[in-house]
Design an enzyme around this catalytic site. Structure first.
Site, PDB file in Angstrom:
ATOM      1  N   ARG A  39       2.358 -36.771   1.053  1.00  0.00           N
ATOM      2  CA  ARG A  39       2.989 -35.594   0.455  1.00  0.00           C
ATOM      3  C   ARG A  39       4.485 -35.832   0.286  1.00  0.00           C
ATOM      4  O   ARG A  39       5.091 -35.426  -0.706  1.00  0.00           O
ATOM      5  CB  ARG A  39       2.754 -34.348   1.328  1.00  0.00           C
ATOM      6  CG  ARG A  39       3.570 -33.151   0.848  1.00  0.00           C
ATOM      7  CD  ARG A  39       3.235 -31.863   1.582  1.00  0.00           C
ATOM      8  NE  ARG A  39       3.043 -32.008   3.005  1.00  0.00           N
ATOM      9  CZ  ARG A  39       4.027 -32.168   3.894  1.00  0.00           C
ATOM     10  NH1 ARG A  39       5.294 -32.240   3.500  1.00  0.00           N
ATOM     11  NH2 ARG A  39       3.737 -32.276   5.181  1.00  0.00           N
TER      12      ARG A  39
ATOM     13  N   TYR B 280       7.098 -20.820 -23.912  1.00  0.00           N
ATOM     14  CA  TYR B 280       5.711 -21.104 -23.550  1.00  0.00           C
ATOM     15  C   TYR B 280       5.191 -19.983 -22.651  1.00  0.00           C
ATOM     16  O   TYR B 280       5.874 -19.544 -21.718  1.00  0.00           O
ATOM     17  CB  TYR B 280       5.635 -22.452 -22.849  1.00  0.00           C
ATOM     18  CG  TYR B 280       4.339 -22.708 -22.112  1.00  0.00           C
ATOM     19  CD1 TYR B 280       3.111 -22.609 -22.765  1.00  0.00           C
ATOM     20  CD2 TYR B 280       4.348 -23.032 -20.764  1.00  0.00           C
ATOM     21  CE1 TYR B 280       1.925 -22.824 -22.085  1.00  0.00           C
ATOM     22  CE2 TYR B 280       3.162 -23.265 -20.080  1.00  0.00           C
ATOM     23  CZ  TYR B 280       1.965 -23.146 -20.741  1.00  0.00           C
ATOM     24  OH  TYR B 280       0.793 -23.359 -20.064  1.00  0.00           O
TER      25      TYR B 280
ATOM     26  N   ASP C  67      13.191 -27.924 -21.242  1.00  0.00           N
ATOM     27  CA  ASP C  67      11.799 -28.368 -21.295  1.00  0.00           C
ATOM     28  C   ASP C  67      11.678 -29.317 -22.482  1.00  0.00           C
ATOM     29  O   ASP C  67      11.758 -28.910 -23.634  1.00  0.00           O
ATOM     30  CB  ASP C  67      10.874 -27.156 -21.465  1.00  0.00           C
ATOM     31  CG  ASP C  67       9.399 -27.525 -21.405  1.00  0.00           C
ATOM     32  OD1 ASP C  67       9.051 -28.680 -21.733  1.00  0.00           O
ATOM     33  OD2 ASP C  67       8.584 -26.652 -21.058  1.00  0.00           O
TER      34      ASP C  67
ATOM     35  N   LYS D 240       0.910 -33.742 -21.291  1.00  0.00           N
ATOM     36  CA  LYS D 240       0.952 -33.775 -22.747  1.00  0.00           C
ATOM     37  C   LYS D 240       1.248 -35.187 -23.255  1.00  0.00           C
ATOM     38  O   LYS D 240       0.489 -36.108 -22.985  1.00  0.00           O
ATOM     39  CB  LYS D 240       1.957 -32.739 -23.249  1.00  0.00           C
ATOM     40  CG  LYS D 240       1.798 -31.350 -22.614  1.00  0.00           C
ATOM     41  CD  LYS D 240       0.402 -30.763 -22.752  1.00  0.00           C
ATOM     42  CE  LYS D 240       0.332 -29.273 -22.414  1.00  0.00           C
ATOM     43  NZ  LYS D 240       0.665 -28.893 -21.041  1.00  0.00           N
TER      44      LYS D 240
END
Length: 405
Positions: free
Chosen positions: A58, A115, A187, A212
């Site tokens: 982690r 978005y 972004d 993406k």
């Protein structure tokens, strides 16, 4: 051993950085592809004697480290080294960043066509936590300046926006943010670091849904933050880790919250990054041809693509981007016609998401942007969004032609 201890790729071209940064051949075997370190914990050489700084996956994993170094190099070529952080999704990256840099009572400026997932996170998750937000047309720099409040801590930018393909002047907005003592967060998912590098234009943090274009094959979900060297927390905030640097605060929250990219996901994303440049060249060539076809089609009332000279943000996009991307949106005149187009395509697959090698079509109002219905961010009901893939462009145009007939 990390790439930073070997070759310096910061001054090389984009594709060279994407292929090599953080990805030296394995020192044990010579393997040219970083291994998938599918491991949760690491043997220590005595209490606190960590090998390479690894103790628990982690906190850090060598495969994730390779991806984070590669992403930072991709976004900051020629600049002082930025710092990359990889997450389980784009929204996990956004959530971690906002928790790291905001406190109750703070204010965020967001795009008025953001978005849907970003808006939902800021309005419906952080809103009850005491974070206020103001949607603004970010293409209007003076409107953004007028929206700044004394408690504004973040100016959140998408350029191009999702799904209306709006363009914002990153350098101009960096000046607004700087004057306000706020962070400029960009972004960069639609443009990718191949076509646009916001850190070089003055941004403090870049956000990606690596699901993406960076992943590029619709087979992995992920997100990333790349923090500029020297970025400082707004409003005199101090990190829980001590200090005022944004990277330190993000790193603390990444480890504390734990929404990190797993090793196999990191490996898949790293593989996608290697071919980003060649894929984007094909994506945007196809998108330009599709946009030109749609402009001349009588069933289409408006085409939204920054590569068109008629697009209101075309000149800004041409100045700050090296290409116009692979996303095209258009209006069909009515919701019924838009839904009909979505139902009739054959090469374009009806699906959410974007940026994969295959072409996708969707109806934002009922799909990806349903969460903004009834708000000031609601998208037109006749809007169709295309993620133009890398198939033969003749087949893509023919498919749209029969769907619109």
């Amino acid at each position: 051993m990390s790439n930073s201890e070997h070759n310096d790729w910061t001054r090389t071209g984009f594709s060279t950085r994407a292929i090599h940064a953080g990805q030296d051949p394995d020192p044990t075997t010579g393997a040219v592809v970083p291994p998938i370190h599918q491991v949760s914990t690491y043997k220590q050489d005595g209490v606190g004697g960590l090998r390479g700084g690894y103790e628990y996956s982690r906190s850090a994993n060598p495969t994730r480290t390779a991806l984070e170094e590669a992403l930072a190099a991709a976004e900051s070529g020629g600049l002082d080294p930025a710092q990359g952080f990889a997450f389980a999704s784009g929204l996990a990256a956004e959530d971690t960043l906002l928790r790291a840099v905001l406190r109750p009572g703070d204010h965020v400026i967001v795009p008025d066509d953001a978005y849907g997932g970003t808006y939902r996170l800021i309005a419906r998750v952080f809103g009850p936590w005491g974070i206020a937000h103001t949607p603004v047309d970010l293409s209007d720099v003076e409107a953004v300046r007028a929206a700044v409040l004394p408690e504004t801590r973040v100016l959140w930018v998408e350029t191009p926006t999702n799904p209306l393909l709006g363009i914002s002047d990153v350098a101009a907005l960096a000046g607004v943010a700087r004057d306000a003592g706020a962070l400029l967060v960009v972004d960069n998912t639609f443009a990718t670091p191949y076509l646009q590098q916001p850190l070089a234009l003055g941004a403090d943090v870049v956000v990606h849904s690596t699901t993406k274009y960076i992943g590029g094959h619709s087979d992995v979900v992920g997100g990333a933050l790349v923090v500029a060297a020297g970025a400082v927390l707004p409003g005199g905030l101090e990190s829980p880790a001590g200090g005022t640097d944004v990277a330190g605060a993000v790193g603390f929250h990444q480890n504390s919250s734990g929404a990190v990219a797993g090793p196999f996901d990191a490996w898949l994303t790293l593989r996608g990054l290697k071919t980003l440049a060649v894929r984007m060249d094909r994506h945007q060539a196809n998108a330009a041809a599709v946009a030109a076809f749609l402009v001349d089609h009588p069933a289409v009332t408006e085409v939204l693509y920054p590569g068109l000279a008629s697009h209101p943000g075309h000149d800004v996009a041409a100045r700050q981007m090296t290409g116009f991307g692979g996303m095209v949106s258009f209006r069909a005149g009515s919701e019924a016609k838009a839904l009909d187009v979505c139902a009739r395509t054959q090469v374009f697959t009806l699906a959410e998401s974007l940026g994969g090698v295959e072409s996708l079509v969707e109806h934002p109002g009922r799909m990806t942007h349903g969460s903004v219905a009834g708000t000031s961010l609601e998208v037109p009901d006749d809007l169709v969004r295309l993620s133009v893939g890398i198939e033969d462009v003749e087949d893509l145009v023919a498919d749209l032609g029969q769907a619109l007939a």
